[in-house]
Design a protein around this motif. Structure first.
Motif, PDB file in Angstrom:
ATOM      1  N   GLN A 157     114.423  29.154  51.145  1.00 39.12           N
ATOM      2  CA  GLN A 157     115.023  29.346  49.824  1.00 39.12           C
ATOM      3  C   GLN A 157     115.712  28.052  49.399  1.00 39.12           C
ATOM      4  OE1 GLN A 157     118.482  31.946  49.449  1.00 39.12           O
ATOM      5  NE2 GLN A 157     117.546  32.874  47.645  1.00 39.12           N
ATOM      6  N   PRO A 158     115.115  27.328  48.442  1.00 40.12           N
ATOM      7  CA  PRO A 158     115.762  26.081  48.009  1.00 40.12           C
ATOM      8  C   PRO A 158     117.116  26.353  47.371  1.00 40.12           C
ATOM      9  CG  PRO A 158     113.929  26.655  46.557  1.00 40.12           C
ATOM     10  CD  PRO A 158     113.885  27.617  47.697  1.00 40.12           C
ATOM     11  N   ARG A 159     118.070  25.494  47.676  1.00 36.54           N
ATOM     12  CA  ARG A 159     119.409  25.616  47.110  1.00 36.54           C
ATOM     13  C   ARG A 159     119.690  24.431  46.204  1.00 36.54           C
ATOM     14  NH1 ARG A 159     123.277  24.792  50.362  1.00 36.54           N
ATOM     15  NH2 ARG A 159     124.858  25.736  49.032  1.00 36.54           N
ATOM     16  N   ILE A 160     120.309  24.721  45.069  1.00 36.51           N
ATOM     17  CA  ILE A 160     120.711  23.650  44.155  1.00 36.51           C
ATOM     18  C   ILE A 160     122.006  23.037  44.676  1.00 36.51           C
ATOM     19  CG2 ILE A 160     121.557  23.152  41.827  1.00 36.51           C
ATOM     20  CD1 ILE A 160     119.596  25.247  40.780  1.00 36.51           C
ATOM     21  N   LEU A 161     121.995  21.718  44.874  1.00 39.72           N
ATOM     22  CA  LEU A 161     123.177  21.013  45.373  1.00 39.72           C
ATOM     23  C   LEU A 161     124.082  20.595  44.214  1.00 39.72           C
ATOM     24  CD1 LEU A 161     121.327  18.829  48.021  1.00 39.72           C
ATOM     25  CD2 LEU A 161     122.551  20.979  48.404  1.00 39.72           C
ATOM     26  N   PHE A 162     123.509  19.931  43.231  1.00 38.22           N
ATOM     27  CA  PHE A 162     124.255  19.583  42.013  1.00 38.22           C
ATOM     28  C   PHE A 162     123.260  19.115  40.960  1.00 38.22           C
ATOM     29  CE2 PHE A 162     123.913  15.623  44.318  1.00 38.22           C
ATOM     30  CZ  PHE A 162     123.767  14.642  43.355  1.00 38.22           C
ATOM     31  N   PHE A 176     119.373  18.234  41.697  1.00 41.53           N
ATOM     32  CA  PHE A 176     119.174  17.884  43.106  1.00 41.53           C
ATOM     33  C   PHE A 176     119.216  19.174  43.918  1.00 41.53           C
ATOM     34  CE2 PHE A 176     120.750  14.140  41.028  1.00 41.53           C
ATOM     35  CZ  PHE A 176     120.025  13.099  41.603  1.00 41.53           C
ATOM     36  N   ALA A 177     118.172  19.401  44.718  1.00 36.47           N
ATOM     37  CA  ALA A 177     118.059  20.653  45.463  1.00 36.47           C
ATOM     38  C   ALA A 177     117.500  20.384  46.851  1.00 36.47           C
ATOM     39  CB  ALA A 177     117.153  21.629  44.708  1.00 36.47           C
ATOM     40  N   THR A 178     117.602  21.397  47.726  1.00 36.10           N
ATOM     41  CA  THR A 178     117.106  21.247  49.100  1.00 36.10           C
ATOM     42  C   THR A 178     115.600  21.476  49.186  1.00 36.10           C
ATOM     43  OG1 THR A 178     117.560  23.578  49.573  1.00 36.10           O
ATOM     44  CG2 THR A 178     119.307  21.985  50.087  1.00 36.10           C
ATOM     45  N   GLY A 179     114.991  21.922  48.098  1.00 34.38           N
ATOM     46  CA  GLY A 179     113.543  22.135  48.047  1.00 34.38           C
ATOM     47  C   GLY A 179     113.096  22.186  46.599  1.00 34.38           C
ATOM     48  N   PHE A 180     111.794  22.187  46.383  1.00 36.80           N
ATOM     49  CA  PHE A 180     111.269  22.174  45.021  1.00 36.80           C
ATOM     50  C   PHE A 180     111.538  23.507  44.327  1.00 36.80           C
ATOM     51  CE2 PHE A 180     107.863  22.365  41.805  1.00 36.80           C
ATOM     52  CZ  PHE A 180     108.186  21.204  41.118  1.00 36.80           C
ATOM     53  N   LEU A 181     111.966  23.451  43.075  1.00 36.60           N
ATOM     54  CA  LEU A 181     112.221  24.663  42.295  1.00 36.60           C
ATOM     55  C   LEU A 181     110.968  25.040  41.516  1.00 36.60           C
ATOM     56  CD1 LEU A 181     115.770  23.872  40.814  1.00 36.60           C
ATOM     57  CD2 LEU A 181     115.201  24.933  43.007  1.00 36.60           C
ATOM     58  N   GLU A 182     110.575  26.288  41.610  1.00 34.34           N
ATOM     59  CA  GLU A 182     109.380  26.753  40.915  1.00 34.34           C
ATOM     60  C   GLU A 182     109.529  26.610  39.402  1.00 34.34           C
ATOM     61  OE1 GLU A 182     108.817  30.774  42.120  1.00 34.34           O
ATOM     62  OE2 GLU A 182     108.152  30.239  44.145  1.00 34.34           O
ATOM     63  N   ALA A 183     108.381  26.463  38.724  1.00 34.44           N
ATOM     64  CA  ALA A 183     108.384  26.286  37.263  1.00 34.44           C
ATOM     65  C   ALA A 183     109.076  27.458  36.568  1.00 34.44           C
ATOM     66  CB  ALA A 183     106.955  26.130  36.754  1.00 34.44           C
ATOM     67  N   GLY A 184     108.838  28.675  37.064  1.00 30.83           N
ATOM     68  CA  GLY A 184     109.465  29.852  36.456  1.00 30.83           C
ATOM     69  C   GLY A 184     110.982  29.811  36.563  1.00 30.83           C
ATOM     70  N   MET A 204     113.652  20.030  25.781  1.00 31.51           N
ATOM     71  CA  MET A 204     114.537  19.776  26.915  1.00 31.51           C
ATOM     72  C   MET A 204     113.678  19.541  28.151  1.00 31.51           C
ATOM     73  SD  MET A 204     117.251  22.453  28.616  1.00 31.51           S
ATOM     74  CE  MET A 204     118.157  22.723  27.108  1.00 31.51           C
ATOM     75  N   GLU A 205     114.126  18.643  29.005  1.00 32.94           N
ATOM     76  CA  GLU A 205     113.379  18.364  30.238  1.00 32.94           C
ATOM     77  C   GLU A 205     114.297  18.566  31.437  1.00 32.94           C
ATOM     78  OE1 GLU A 205     111.957  14.363  32.390  1.00 32.94           O
ATOM     79  OE2 GLU A 205     110.990  14.676  30.433  1.00 32.94           O
ATOM     80  N   ILE A 206     113.800  19.332  32.415  1.00 35.35           N
ATOM     81  CA  ILE A 206     114.538  19.536  33.664  1.00 35.35           C
ATOM     82  C   ILE A 206     113.647  19.073  34.808  1.00 35.35           C
ATOM     83  CG2 ILE A 206     115.599  21.219  35.221  1.00 35.35           C
ATOM     84  CD1 ILE A 206     116.143  22.977  32.767  1.00 35.35           C
ATOM     85  N   SER A 207     114.078  18.033  35.511  1.00 38.68           N
ATOM     86  CA  SER A 207     113.312  17.556  36.665  1.00 38.68           C
ATOM     87  C   SER A 207     114.111  17.822  37.935  1.00 38.68           C
ATOM     88  CB  SER A 207     112.985  16.068  36.531  1.00 38.68           C
ATOM     89  OG  SER A 207     114.163  15.308  36.402  1.00 38.68           O
ATOM     90  N   VAL A 208     113.400  17.901  39.045  1.00 44.08           N
ATOM     91  CA  VAL A 208     114.024  18.253  40.325  1.00 44.08           C
ATOM     92  C   VAL A 208     113.824  17.114  41.317  1.00 44.08           C
ATOM     93  CG1 VAL A 208     114.046  19.898  42.245  1.00 44.08           C
ATOM     94  CG2 VAL A 208     113.588  20.701  39.910  1.00 44.08           C
ATOM     95  N   ARG A 209     114.889  16.757  41.998  1.00 43.05           N
ATOM     96  CA  ARG A 209     114.791  15.800  43.110  1.00 43.05           C
ATOM     97  C   ARG A 209     115.196  16.516  44.389  1.00 43.05           C
ATOM     98  NH1 ARG A 209     117.344  10.260  40.502  1.00 43.05           N
ATOM     99  NH2 ARG A 209     115.922  10.155  38.711  1.00 43.05           N
ATOM    100  N   VAL A 210     114.316  16.449  45.364  1.00 45.05           N
ATOM    101  CA  VAL A 210     114.557  17.165  46.621  1.00 45.05           C
ATOM    102  C   VAL A 210     115.351  16.274  47.561  1.00 45.05           C
ATOM    103  CG1 VAL A 210     113.472  18.256  48.624  1.00 45.05           C
ATOM    104  CG2 VAL A 210     112.459  18.524  46.345  1.00 45.05           C
ATOM    105  N   ARG A 211     116.437  16.839  48.063  1.00 49.85           N
ATOM    106  CA  ARG A 211     117.279  16.132  49.029  1.00 49.85           C
ATOM    107  C   ARG A 211     117.521  17.045  50.215  1.00 49.85           C
ATOM    108  NH1 ARG A 211     122.471  12.907  46.537  1.00 49.85           N
ATOM    109  NH2 ARG A 211     121.303  11.195  45.610  1.00 49.85           N
TER     110      ARG A 211
END
Length: 216
Positions: A157-162, A176-184, A204-211
């Motif tokens: 389960q990916p978690r959002i860090l900030f 920034f999250a611990t895993g990729f967030l699904e498009a939905g 609006m654009e929301i991009s995800v960076r995995v950390r």
């Protein structure tokens, strides 16, 4: 002390993409150039005609260019109740991902309701220009994720860090999250951002960076 608006009128392009003539091709290039130079685009639809492939394409060009958007439906004073009903259903179906864009009904010929255009332009530009302070954004996300966590996939389960808003005009966010967030789930975050902070009239654009979370 009023505002001055510079309006750039582009030629109408009524043909389907694969039937484009030379004149239509150059008109579409001029339309793209005008969109790139604009802050907000008004896409004028014909209230009597079916929504065309080209209409949707121009709206998508505005979104891809990151410009604020207003959708105006012309000849509304001549449209009867039956046509209005089916037109609304058609717009909701074809523009389901653009529900955030203000829609105004007007008549360019008689001037009916054209006074509403400036208010719609200002609303879209305000949304386009909105910036959320990082502290407020992360407080919002903390509450959102606590109530609606990301689904578990493959035992993880990916978690959002900030998160931070890296840009406005148009608003762009990096999560920034611990895993990729699904498009939905990203669409869910976008929908809640709009419900909470406005952002009416702007893409609006929301991009995800995995950390990977740091180990203690």
């Amino acid at each position: 002390g009023g505002k001055t608006w510079i309006l750039v009128d582009t030629a109408g392009i009524r043909r389907r993409v694969h039937q484009t003539s030379g004149a239509d091709f150059y008109a579409s290039l001029r339309t793209q150039a005008a969109i790139e130079k604009a802050e907000v685009a008004v896409v004028l639809l014909d209230g009597f005609a079916m929504l065309t492939e080209q209409d949707v394409r121009v709206i998508q060009q505005v979104i891809d260019a990151g410009r604020a958007l207003v959708i105006a439906i012309n000849k509304w004073d001549l449209v009867d109740d039956d046509r209005r009903y089916y037109l609304y259903k058609e717009l909701d179906r074809e523009l389901v991902q653009m529900q955030w864009a203000p829609r105004i009904n007007l008549s360019a010929k008689t001037g009916w309701h054209t006074n509403r255009l400036v208010r719609a332009l200002e609303t879209s530009l305000e949304g386009w220009d909105t910036r959320i302070p990082t502290g407020r954004l992360n407080a919002f996300l903390g509450e959102l994720v606590a109530a609606n966590p990301h689904p578990v996939r493959g035992g993880k389960q990916p978690r959002i860090l900030f998160a931070t808003q890296v840009q406005n005009r148009p608003p762009r966010f990096v999560v920034f999250a611990t895993g990729f967030l699904e498009a939905g789930y990203r669409r869910f975050i976008e929908r809640r951002l709009r419900e909470t902070f406005g952002f009416e009239g702007t893409p609006m654009e929301i991009s995800v960076r995995v950390r990977e979370k740091r180990r203690r």
